[in-house]
Motif scaffolding. Structure first.
Motif, short mmCIF file in Angstrom:
data_model
loop_
_atom_site.label_atom_id
_atom_site.label_comp_id
_atom_site.label_asym_id
_atom_site.label_seq_id
_atom_site.Cartn_x
_atom_site.Cartn_y
_atom_site.Cartn_z
N LEU A 64 0.83 -1.20 0.00
CA LEU A 64 0.00 0.00 0.00
C LEU A 64 0.87 1.25 0.00
O LEU A 64 0.66 2.18 -0.79
CB LEU A 64 -0.90 -0.02 1.23
CG LEU A 64 -1.84 1.17 1.42
CD1 LEU A 64 -2.99 1.09 0.44
CD2 LEU A 64 -2.36 1.21 2.86
N ALA A 103 2.63 1.70 -3.30
CA ALA A 103 1.74 2.22 -4.34
C ALA A 103 1.49 3.71 -4.16
O ALA A 103 1.43 4.46 -5.14
CB ALA A 103 0.41 1.45 -4.30
N ARG A 162 2.55 5.88 -7.34
CA ARG A 162 1.46 6.48 -8.10
C ARG A 162 1.31 7.98 -7.84
O ARG A 162 0.96 8.73 -8.75
CB ARG A 162 0.13 5.79 -7.75
CG ARG A 162 0.00 4.37 -8.28
CD ARG A 162 -1.20 3.67 -7.67
NE ARG A 162 -1.44 2.37 -8.26
CZ ARG A 162 -2.32 2.14 -9.24
NH1 ARG A 162 -3.05 3.12 -9.71
NH2 ARG A 162 -2.46 0.92 -9.74
N TYR A 163 1.54 8.40 -6.58
CA TYR A 163 1.20 9.77 -6.20
C TYR A 163 2.39 10.57 -5.67
O TYR A 163 2.25 11.77 -5.41
CB TYR A 163 0.10 9.75 -5.13
CG TYR A 163 -1.15 9.05 -5.59
CD1 TYR A 163 -2.08 9.71 -6.40
CD2 TYR A 163 -1.40 7.72 -5.26
CE1 TYR A 163 -3.22 9.06 -6.85
CE2 TYR A 163 -2.53 7.07 -5.71
CZ TYR A 163 -3.44 7.73 -6.50
OH TYR A 163 -4.56 7.08 -6.95
N GLY A 219 -6.35 6.40 -3.11
CA GLY A 219 -6.02 5.84 -4.42
C GLY A 219 -5.27 4.53 -4.31
O GLY A 219 -5.53 3.57 -5.05
N ALA A 220 -4.32 4.46 -3.37
CA ALA A 220 -3.57 3.22 -3.17
C ALA A 220 -4.48 2.12 -2.64
O ALA A 220 -4.35 0.94 -3.02
CB ALA A 220 -2.41 3.47 -2.21
N ASN A 247 -7.70 1.88 -3.22
CA ASN A 247 -8.53 1.43 -4.35
C ASN A 247 -7.77 0.50 -5.28
O ASN A 247 -8.32 -0.48 -5.80
CB ASN A 247 -9.08 2.64 -5.11
CG ASN A 247 -10.25 3.29 -4.40
OD1 ASN A 247 -10.78 2.74 -3.44
ND2 ASN A 247 -10.65 4.46 -4.86
N ALA A 248 -6.48 0.81 -5.48
CA ALA A 248 -5.66 -0.07 -6.31
C ALA A 248 -5.52 -1.44 -5.69
O ALA A 248 -5.31 -2.44 -6.39
CB ALA A 248 -4.27 0.56 -6.51
N ALA A 249 -5.67 -1.51 -4.36
CA ALA A 249 -5.61 -2.79 -3.65
C ALA A 249 -6.98 -3.47 -3.58
O ALA A 249 -7.13 -4.50 -2.93
CB ALA A 249 -5.06 -2.58 -2.24
N GLY A 250 -7.98 -2.85 -4.23
CA GLY A 250 -9.29 -3.48 -4.32
C GLY A 250 -10.27 -3.06 -3.26
O GLY A 250 -11.31 -3.72 -3.06
N GLN A 251 -10.03 -1.94 -2.57
CA GLN A 251 -10.92 -1.54 -1.48
C GLN A 251 -12.16 -0.76 -1.93
O GLN A 251 -13.16 -0.73 -1.27
CB GLN A 251 -10.14 -0.71 -0.45
CG GLN A 251 -9.13 -1.52 0.33
CD GLN A 251 -9.77 -2.61 1.16
OE1 GLN A 251 -10.57 -2.35 2.04
NE2 GLN A 251 -9.42 -3.86 0.85
N LYS A 252 -12.05 -0.04 -3.07
CA LYS A 252 -13.18 0.71 -3.63
C LYS A 252 -13.73 1.73 -2.64
O LYS A 252 -14.91 1.72 -2.27
CB LYS A 252 -14.29 -0.24 -4.09
CG LYS A 252 -13.86 -1.20 -5.19
CD LYS A 252 -14.99 -2.08 -5.66
CE LYS A 252 -14.50 -3.03 -6.76
NZ LYS A 252 -15.59 -3.94 -7.23
#
Length: 392
Positions: free
Chosen positions: A319, A322, A326-327, A366-367, A369-374
């Motif tokens: 996490l 990422a 990403r950021y 964002g990280a 969400n990338a891990a599937g948390q939405k």
């Protein structure tokens, strides 16, 4: 991977080391004076005077020339004798760790330990002091950074003082970011540094020492002398007329001078307020996104670090990687027992500004969400902005 490239621009929102103020970095570039140059000796005395004002001390603070772990170990080595009975208060990794130092200098160690998302209850301290009148030294970590929790040191200090004991306080990541001072909590030794909420690099310890603690250390034949761990050797080093025990960290003193000016000129209350607002906005956003903080309650959550509980099934290390990749935002991991269980977002020094709560929420969400948390990142940002706007 690109997130490991040192040259990549990043926003450092860690629990330390933290970003240094630009003015402090420029201060580090001042001329490195000879330590026995009268100009430097006068300058050093002036920096100690500023530290005394910032720490609201009635006597001179000590500056040790190493990051605050030096000061914490020196406090144990100098104040604790083999005859002392030490009560260590452990509400987190760092509080627990001080007990290992205490045990090195006295075999008589008692401990109150609570789960690492809770705080020490002063009533438990009071009960322990009554049950063990032989206790002479009590140690406590004010802000246990690996948990993002705060202990009530003023209430604890009042109990220790009434008992006739000596309180050792780790205020490394709390001083300068909230209302706390050595004499407020009746500390015997109060250890902090410029490398957290004062927005300077790691390299120095600032220490408040009560007159009783000075007397105890000087009567302790085992207290370090002619040593990096010596506090006693530095008692009078603040004076332009006294020699330094060894070469001080001249550049770090240059930086500390600027950091103290920034703190005093902005006004401590204003500095504390922006730390608190940044943390409040961050936590509002965390809750709105459906995440939770590590602390058992908001009332013990630190205004200088927000520890976010890692959701089930999320790799905390991945996490953070990422978020950086990403950021361009860097967070801290947990430590010891909290490693892998939480992510720490620092609000210290120059990043104790509400805009950085927005950056942190964006990167963390964002990280996640990338891990599937939405997660609903927009909802989190709106909640944080509402807190910020309400304060405007």
């Amino acid at each position: 991977m690109r997130y490991l490239e040192h040259a990549d621009p990043v926003i450092t929102l860690t629990a330390g080391p933290v970003n240094a103020y630009a003015e402090v970095l420029r201060g580090l570039g001042r001329t490195v004076l000879y330590d026995y140059d009268p100009a430097f000796q006068l300058f050093y005395e002036g920096v100690v005077d500023k530290a005394q004002k910032a720490m609201r001390l009635s006597n001179k603070p000590v500056i040790l020339h190493g990051e605050p772990v030096l000061g914490l170990e020196a406090a144990a080595a100098s104040l604790i004798t083999p005859d002392d009975v030490v009560l260590n208060l452990a509400s987190g990794v760092y509080g627990k760790g001080f007990g290992y130092w205490a045990k090195r200098y006295s075999p008589h160690l008692l401990e109150i330990e609570v789960p690492y998302n809770e705080a020490i209850d002063p009533q438990a301290v009071e009960a322990m002091l009554k049950a063990h009148p032989e206790i002479t030294v009590v140690s406590v970590c004010h802000h246990d950074t690996p948990s993002g929790t705060i202990n009530p040191i003023d209430a604890i200090g009042a109990l220790v003082s009434a008992h006739g004991g000596y309180l050792i306080v780790d205020a490394v990541s709390s001083f300068g970011g909230m209302q706390t001072h050595p004499e407020d909590c009746k500390a015997g030794i109060y250890v902090t540094g410029p490398n957290k909420c004062l927005g300077a690099p790691p390299g120095l310890t600032m220490m408040g020492v009560s007159e009783r603690a000075w007397a105890k250390m000087k009567s302790n034949e085992a207290a370090p002398r002619a040593s990096m761990l010596s506090i006693v050797d530095w008692e009078h080093a603040w004076s332009r007329d006294k020699p330094f025990p060894f070469t001080p960290s001249v550049s770090e003193i240059n930086g500390l001078d600027v950091a103290l000016d920034l703190y005093l000129n902005e006004g401590p209350e204003a500095v504390w307020a922006r730390h608190a607002l940044t943390a409040k906005a961050m936590r509002a956003g965390i809750a709105a996104m459906g995440l939770s903080i590590w602390a058992a309650s908001d009332s013990i959550a630190s205004p200088t670090t927000t520890a976010v509980r890692t959701p089930e099934g999320v790799d905390e290390k991945a996490l953070r990687q990422a978020a950086r990749a990403r950021y361009g935002v860097v967070f801290s991991s947990g430590r010891g027992e909290t490693l892998g269980k939480l992510t720490r977002i620092g609000h210290m020094g120059p990043t104790a500004q509400p805009i950085y709560a927005i950056a942190a929420l964006t990167a963390l969400g964002g990280a996640m969400n990338a891990a599937g948390q939405k997660l609903a990142i927009g909802r989190g940002i709106d909640a944080a902005l509402a807190v910020i706007d309400a304060d405007a």
